[in-house]
Write an enzyme that holds these catalytic residues in place. Structure first.
Site, PDB file in Angstrom:
ATOM      1  CE  LYS A  67      -4.094  -2.095   1.915  1.00  0.00           C
ATOM      2  NZ  LYS A  67      -5.112  -2.172   2.944  1.00  0.00           N
ATOM      3  CG  ASP A 104      -8.021   0.073   3.227  1.00  0.00           C
ATOM      4  OD1 ASP A 104      -8.843  -0.743   2.789  1.00  0.00           O
ATOM      5  OD2 ASP A 104      -6.780  -0.058   3.103  1.00  0.00           O
TER       6      ASP A 104
HETATM    7  P1  NDP Z   1       0.913  -4.735   7.448  1.00  0.00           P
HETATM    8  O1  NDP Z   1       1.787  -5.862   7.004  1.00  0.00           O
HETATM    9  O2  NDP Z   1       1.190  -3.358   6.962  1.00  0.00           O
HETATM   10  O3  NDP Z   1       0.917  -4.669   9.092  1.00  0.00           O
HETATM   11  C1  NDP Z   1       0.828  -5.848   9.842  1.00  0.00           C
HETATM   12  C2  NDP Z   1       0.694  -5.505  11.328  1.00  0.00           C
HETATM   13  O4  NDP Z   1       0.451  -6.737  12.037  1.00  0.00           O
HETATM   14  C3  NDP Z   1       1.921  -4.869  11.958  1.00  0.00           C
HETATM   15  O5  NDP Z   1       1.507  -3.899  12.897  1.00  0.00           O
HETATM   16  C4  NDP Z   1       2.580  -6.079  12.654  1.00  0.00           C
HETATM   17  O6  NDP Z   1       3.355  -5.706  13.771  1.00  0.00           O
HETATM   18  C5  NDP Z   1       1.372  -6.826  13.124  1.00  0.00           C
HETATM   19  N1  NDP Z   1       1.645  -8.242  13.388  1.00  0.00           N
HETATM   20  C6  NDP Z   1       1.948  -9.206  12.482  1.00  0.00           C
HETATM   21  N2  NDP Z   1       2.120 -10.383  13.115  1.00  0.00           N
HETATM   22  C7  NDP Z   1       1.941 -10.163  14.435  1.00  0.00           C
HETATM   23  C8  NDP Z   1       1.988 -10.987  15.591  1.00  0.00           C
HETATM   24  N3  NDP Z   1       2.267 -12.294  15.500  1.00  0.00           N
HETATM   25  N4  NDP Z   1       1.723 -10.427  16.781  1.00  0.00           N
HETATM   26  C9  NDP Z   1       1.429  -9.119  16.899  1.00  0.00           C
HETATM   27  N5  NDP Z   1       1.366  -8.267  15.836  1.00  0.00           N
HETATM   28  C10 NDP Z   1       1.628  -8.799  14.620  1.00  0.00           C
HETATM   29  O7  NDP Z   1      -0.560  -5.196   7.080  1.00  0.00           O
HETATM   30  P2  NDP Z   1      -1.876  -4.314   6.811  1.00  0.00           P
HETATM   31  O8  NDP Z   1      -1.933  -3.195   7.787  1.00  0.00           O
HETATM   32  O9  NDP Z   1      -1.987  -3.994   5.368  1.00  0.00           O
HETATM   33  O10 NDP Z   1      -3.017  -5.400   7.133  1.00  0.00           O
HETATM   34  C11 NDP Z   1      -3.194  -5.901   8.442  1.00  0.00           C
HETATM   35  C12 NDP Z   1      -4.371  -6.865   8.474  1.00  0.00           C
HETATM   36  O11 NDP Z   1      -5.575  -6.200   8.138  1.00  0.00           O
HETATM   37  C13 NDP Z   1      -4.234  -8.030   7.491  1.00  0.00           C
HETATM   38  O12 NDP Z   1      -4.758  -9.170   8.119  1.00  0.00           O
HETATM   39  C14 NDP Z   1      -5.098  -7.616   6.343  1.00  0.00           C
HETATM   40  O13 NDP Z   1      -5.591  -8.733   5.620  1.00  0.00           O
HETATM   41  C15 NDP Z   1      -6.224  -6.902   7.089  1.00  0.00           C
HETATM   42  N6  NDP Z   1      -6.915  -5.917   6.262  1.00  0.00           N
HETATM   43  C16 NDP Z   1      -8.251  -6.078   6.072  1.00  0.00           C
HETATM   44  C17 NDP Z   1      -8.972  -5.150   5.381  1.00  0.00           C
HETATM   45  C18 NDP Z   1     -10.428  -5.338   5.227  1.00  0.00           C
HETATM   46  O14 NDP Z   1     -11.014  -4.653   4.393  1.00  0.00           O
HETATM   47  N7  NDP Z   1     -11.040  -6.216   6.003  1.00  0.00           N
HETATM   48  C19 NDP Z   1      -8.345  -3.959   4.780  1.00  0.00           C
HETATM   49  C20 NDP Z   1      -6.934  -3.873   5.056  1.00  0.00           C
HETATM   50  C21 NDP Z   1      -6.261  -4.831   5.760  1.00  0.00           C
HETATM   51  P3  NDP Z   1       4.944  -5.360  13.636  1.00  0.00           P
HETATM   52  O15 NDP Z   1       5.015  -3.918  13.249  1.00  0.00           O
HETATM   53  O16 NDP Z   1       5.473  -5.641  15.001  1.00  0.00           O
HETATM   54  O17 NDP Z   1       5.501  -6.289  12.584  1.00  0.00           O
END
Ligand code: NDP
Length: 276
Positions: A67, A104
Site C-alpha cells: 500500500k 480503507d
Molecule cells: P501490514 O503488514 O502493513 O501490518 C501488519 C501488522 O500486524 C503490523 O503492525 C505487525 O506488527 C502486526 N503483526 C503481524 N504479526 C503479528 C503478531 N504475531 N503479533 C502481533 N502483531 C503482529 O498489514 P496491513 O496493515 O496492510 O493489514 C493488516 C491486516 O488487516 C491483514 O490481516 C489484512 O488482511 C487486514 N486488512 C483487512 C482489510 C479489510 O477490508 N477487512 C483492509 C486492510 C487490511 P509489527 O510492526 O510488530 O511487525
C-alpha cells in the site's frame, strides 16, 4: 476487449476481493469486465504496476504489503491517500496516469455503522491499515486515539505522524480496531482457560475483549477470528473484517465504473465459499 481489474498482493491467495467484485460486475451487467488476483512480490511491484494500464487494466486494489509503494508510484494521489501515506485503490487512465485513492478509511467508518465522535479508540497495529484506521477515526472525531503495536517504535512513529498516542499495553477504550494480521491462521477460534493464542499475541484476555463496547477486526477468515468470537460471545458490537472489505471494495468499484455498487451482494459474495 475485456476491461480488467485486479488485486495486487503478496500473498493474495486468501483474498475474497475477486469473488466479491466479479459478483458485483455481473449484477451491474458489466459482462466485459473481469477482476482477478495479481500475486506480485515486492521486487516486481513497480514494473508490474507500470505495465498494467497497457495490458488492459482499468484499476487495481492493493493489499499487503504494497500500500505504501502504491502511493509512491502514483502520478496523482488524493488528499486522503497522501495524508494516510498509503493507497489501496489505483486507476490507470489512457494518458498513462496512475491515480491513487484510499477507500480503507471511509470503508472502516461505513462498516462501523455509528459515529466514533468522542469515543476513546484503540488501534492495534502500525502497518498500512492501521494508518488508515487512525486517520479515519481522528477525522471522525474519536478522541483520544491510542495505538499499540508489537514493535513499539512503529506505533510511536505512526502516532507522531498522525496525531495519536502510542501505548505500551492495550488500555480500556470504547472502540477496539484490530489492524494486525493476527487471527488469519486457520486454528480454532474457541478460547480455552489459558486464553487464546491470537488474543495472547494482542496482549488481550477473553474478559478484556468484552469490556470494549465496539470491536472491529480487519483480519478475516472463514468462520470468523478468535477476537470476533470473543467479542460476540460477550455480546458487544462486533464488526467482521468482511464488512469492512465489502465497504471499501464498493467504494473502489464506484470509482472505477461510475455506477452504484451493490453493497449487500458484495458482502454476501465475500463471505461465501463459492467462486474465487
Ligand atoms: P501490514 O503488514 O502493513 O501490518 C501488519 C501488522 O500486524 C503490523 O503492525 C505487525 O506488527 C502486526 N503483526 C503481524 N504479526 C503479528 C503478531 N504475531 N503479533 C502481533 N502483531 C503482529 O498489514 P496491513 O496493515 O496492510 O493489514 C493488516 C491486516 O488487516 C491483514 O490481516 C489484512 O488482511 C487486514 N486488512 C483487512 C482489510 C479489510 O477490508 N477487512 C483492509 C486492510 C487490511 P509489527 O510492526 O510488530 O511487525
Amino acid at each position: 476487449m475485456k476491461r480488467r481489474l485486479g488485486v495486487l498482493g503478496w500473498p493474495v491467495a486468501h483474498s475474497r476481493s475477486p469473488a466479491m467484485h466479479n459478483a458485483a460486475l455481473a449484477e451491474l451487467g458489466l459482462h466485459d469486465w473481469r477482476y482477478q488476483r495479481l500475486p506480485v512480490p515486492p521486487e516486481r511491484f513497480e514494473e508490474t504496476v507500470r505495465a498494467l494500464g497497457g495490458a488492459g487494466f482499468h484499476g487495481a486494489n492493493v493489499t499487503i504489503p504494497h500500500k505504501q509503494a502504491a502511493l509512491a508510484l502514483a502520478t496523482h494521489a488524493s488528499e486522503t491517500a497522501r495524508e494516510i501515506g498509503a493507497a489501496n485503490t489505483l486507476t490507470f487512465t489512457p494518458d498513462s496516469a496512475i491515480r491513487a485513492e484510499n477507500t480503507d478509511a471511509p470503508g472502516l467508518l461505513a462498516a462501523l455503522g455509528c459515529s466514533p465522535r468522542g469515543m476513546h479508540a484503540l488501534v492495534l497495529g502500525a502497518g498500512g491499515s492501521a494508518r488508515a484506521a487512525v486517520w479515519a477515526l481522528r477525522g471522525a472525531g474519536a478522541a483520544p486515539v491510542s495505538v499499540w503495536n508489537r514493535t513499539p517504535a512503529r506505533a510511536e512513529q505512526l502516532a507522531r505522524e498522525l496525531g495519536a498516542h502510542a501505548v505500551e499495553r492495550p488500555p480500556e477504550a470504547e472502540l477496539l480496531v484490530n489492524c494486525t494480521s493476527v487471527g488469519l491462521s486457520a486454528e480454532s477460534v474457541e478460547p480455552s482457560a489459558s486464553g487464546h493464542p491470537a488474543l495472547n499475541q494482542l496482549q488481550l484476555t477473553f474478559d478484556q475483549v468484552g469490556r470494549y463496547p465496539h470491536v472491529i477486526d480487519l483480519a478475516y477468515r472463514p468462520g470468523g477470528t478468535a477476537l470476533l468470537a470473543a467479542a460476540r460471545a460477550q455480546g458487544v458490537h462486533a464488526v467482521d473484517g468482511l464488512d469492512v472489505l465489502a465497504a471499501q471494495g464498493a467504494l473502489s468499484l464506484e470509482l472505477w465504473t461510475g455506477r452504484r455498487a451493490p453493497l449487500e451482494l458484495m458482502r454476501r459474495a465475500a463471505g461465501s465459499d463459492g467462486e474465487q
